[in-house]
Design a protein around this motif. Structure first.
Motif, short mmCIF file in Angstrom:
data_model
loop_
_atom_site.label_atom_id
_atom_site.label_comp_id
_atom_site.label_asym_id
_atom_site.label_seq_id
_atom_site.Cartn_x
_atom_site.Cartn_y
_atom_site.Cartn_z
N GLY A 6 -9.68 40.98 -4.77
CA GLY A 6 -10.21 41.90 -5.77
C GLY A 6 -9.44 43.20 -5.82
O GLY A 6 -9.34 43.85 -6.86
N GLN A 7 -8.88 43.60 -4.68
CA GLN A 7 -8.11 44.84 -4.62
C GLN A 7 -6.63 44.62 -4.89
O GLN A 7 -5.87 45.56 -4.94
N SER A 8 -6.21 43.37 -5.07
CA SER A 8 -4.78 43.08 -5.18
C SER A 8 -4.14 43.62 -6.45
O SER A 8 -2.96 43.89 -6.48
N VAL A 9 -4.89 43.74 -7.51
CA VAL A 9 -4.40 44.30 -8.77
C VAL A 9 -5.45 45.27 -9.26
O VAL A 9 -6.64 44.98 -9.20
N LYS A 10 -5.05 46.42 -9.76
CA LYS A 10 -6.01 47.47 -10.12
C LYS A 10 -6.90 47.11 -11.29
O LYS A 10 -7.97 47.66 -11.45
N SER A 11 -6.50 46.16 -12.12
CA SER A 11 -7.30 45.79 -13.28
C SER A 11 -8.64 45.21 -12.84
O SER A 11 -8.69 44.30 -12.02
N SER A 12 -9.72 45.74 -13.36
CA SER A 12 -11.04 45.23 -12.99
C SER A 12 -11.48 44.11 -13.92
O SER A 12 -12.52 43.51 -13.71
N SER A 13 -10.72 43.83 -14.97
CA SER A 13 -11.12 42.80 -15.92
C SER A 13 -10.79 41.39 -15.45
O SER A 13 -11.28 40.42 -16.01
N VAL A 14 -9.96 41.25 -14.44
CA VAL A 14 -9.58 39.94 -13.92
C VAL A 14 -10.27 39.75 -12.57
O VAL A 14 -10.04 40.51 -11.63
N THR A 15 -11.10 38.74 -12.47
CA THR A 15 -11.86 38.51 -11.24
C THR A 15 -10.96 37.98 -10.13
O THR A 15 -9.92 37.36 -10.41
N PRO A 16 -11.36 38.17 -8.89
CA PRO A 16 -10.60 37.60 -7.77
C PRO A 16 -10.45 36.08 -7.87
O PRO A 16 -9.41 35.53 -7.57
N VAL A 17 -11.49 35.41 -8.34
CA VAL A 17 -11.43 33.95 -8.49
C VAL A 17 -10.37 33.57 -9.53
O VAL A 17 -9.60 32.64 -9.34
N SER A 18 -10.31 34.32 -10.64
CA SER A 18 -9.30 34.04 -11.67
C SER A 18 -7.90 34.27 -11.13
O SER A 18 -6.97 33.52 -11.45
N ARG A 19 -7.73 35.29 -10.32
CA ARG A 19 -6.41 35.54 -9.71
C ARG A 19 -6.00 34.40 -8.81
O ARG A 19 -4.86 33.94 -8.85
N LEU A 20 -6.93 33.95 -7.98
CA LEU A 20 -6.63 32.82 -7.09
C LEU A 20 -6.35 31.56 -7.90
O LEU A 20 -5.42 30.81 -7.58
N MET A 21 -7.11 31.31 -8.94
CA MET A 21 -6.87 30.14 -9.81
C MET A 21 -5.47 30.20 -10.42
O MET A 21 -4.78 29.19 -10.51
N ALA A 22 -5.06 31.38 -10.85
CA ALA A 22 -3.73 31.53 -11.46
C ALA A 22 -2.64 31.20 -10.45
O ALA A 22 -1.67 30.50 -10.76
N VAL A 23 -2.80 31.68 -9.22
CA VAL A 23 -1.80 31.42 -8.18
C VAL A 23 -1.76 29.93 -7.85
O VAL A 23 -0.69 29.34 -7.73
N LEU A 24 -2.92 29.31 -7.71
CA LEU A 24 -2.97 27.88 -7.40
C LEU A 24 -2.37 27.06 -8.54
O LEU A 24 -1.67 26.07 -8.30
N ARG A 25 -2.61 27.46 -9.78
CA ARG A 25 -2.03 26.77 -10.94
C ARG A 25 -0.51 26.88 -10.91
O ARG A 25 0.20 25.92 -11.17
N PHE A 26 -0.02 28.07 -10.57
CA PHE A 26 1.42 28.29 -10.46
C PHE A 26 2.00 27.38 -9.38
O PHE A 26 3.05 26.76 -9.57
N PHE A 27 1.34 27.28 -8.21
CA PHE A 27 1.82 26.40 -7.14
C PHE A 27 1.87 24.95 -7.60
O PHE A 27 2.80 24.22 -7.29
N ALA A 28 0.86 24.53 -8.34
CA ALA A 28 0.78 23.13 -8.78
C ALA A 28 1.88 22.78 -9.77
O ALA A 28 2.41 21.68 -9.76
N GLU A 29 2.24 23.73 -10.65
CA GLU A 29 3.20 23.43 -11.70
C GLU A 29 4.57 24.02 -11.47
O GLU A 29 5.53 23.61 -12.09
N GLY A 30 4.67 25.02 -10.62
CA GLY A 30 5.95 25.64 -10.32
C GLY A 30 6.49 26.50 -11.45
O GLY A 30 7.67 26.81 -11.49
N SER A 31 5.62 26.88 -12.37
CA SER A 31 6.07 27.66 -13.51
C SER A 31 4.94 28.53 -14.03
O SER A 31 3.79 28.10 -14.08
#
Length: 169
Positions: A6-31
């Motif tokens: 939750g503290q990793s990016v200052k924007s409060s509009s993106v939830t910690p779960v959404s951030r983790l989902m984005a990173v996991l999606r990136f790992f899965a697709e590599g792009s």
């Protein structure tokens, strides 16, 4: 961990779960372009995602890797691994396997020739050690793609540890 995300990016509009989902999606697709940038549920601007990825990787490395990635094995795990490998390969005493893999990257700004590998693209040469259950026990992705597998192994802490153990016997 959610608080750290939750503290990793200052924007409060993106939830910690959404951030983790984005990173996991990136790992899965590599792009970024294929999934993260287009996905309605995970969509983040590339600049936000870049910051999120960097900080999330640091959090994962600090919090999860020590829990899930361990080179040490119990005596019982050693015994089972030796039996498993011997039944399949007829090699005595094997408890883990090591191999390197090339992770494709964009050419870095500084000294890109170091990252150009023998396969014809830019990469990191990552050493991975796994056990008989295909569980990853060690990852070392510090080396540019031009590094030979034997060099990566020879300068690794795992090689030094194994060399000392052989001489102690």
């Amino acid at each position: 961990m959610e608080e750290e995300l939750g503290q990793s990016v200052k924007s409060s509009s993106v939830t910690p779960v959404s951030r983790l989902m984005a990173v996991l999606r990136f790992f899965a697709e590599g792009s970024y372009q294929h999934g993260v940038g287009k996905d309605f549920d995970v969509g983040l601007a590339q600049s936000t995602f870049s910051k999120t990825l960097t900080k999330t990787l640091k959090i994962l490395e600090r919090r999860l890797c020590p829990v899930w990635i361990k080179l040490s094995m119990t005596e019982e795990e050693n015994k089972r691994a030796k039996m498993w490998f011997y039944r399949r390969t007829q090699f005595p005493g094997v408890i883990m396997c090591v191999d390197d893999t090339h992770i494709k990257i964009l050419p870095p700004a500084g000294e890109p020739y170091l990252y150009y590998n023998r396969k014809g693209y830019y990469s990191l040469n990552a050493m991975v050690i796994c056990d008989n259950k295909m569980q990853i026990r060690c990852v070392d992705a510090r080396f540019p793609g031009s590094s030979h597998d034997s060099h990566v192994w020879n300068v690794s802490a795992q090689h030094s540890r194994e060399s000392h153990r052989r001489f102690e016997k």
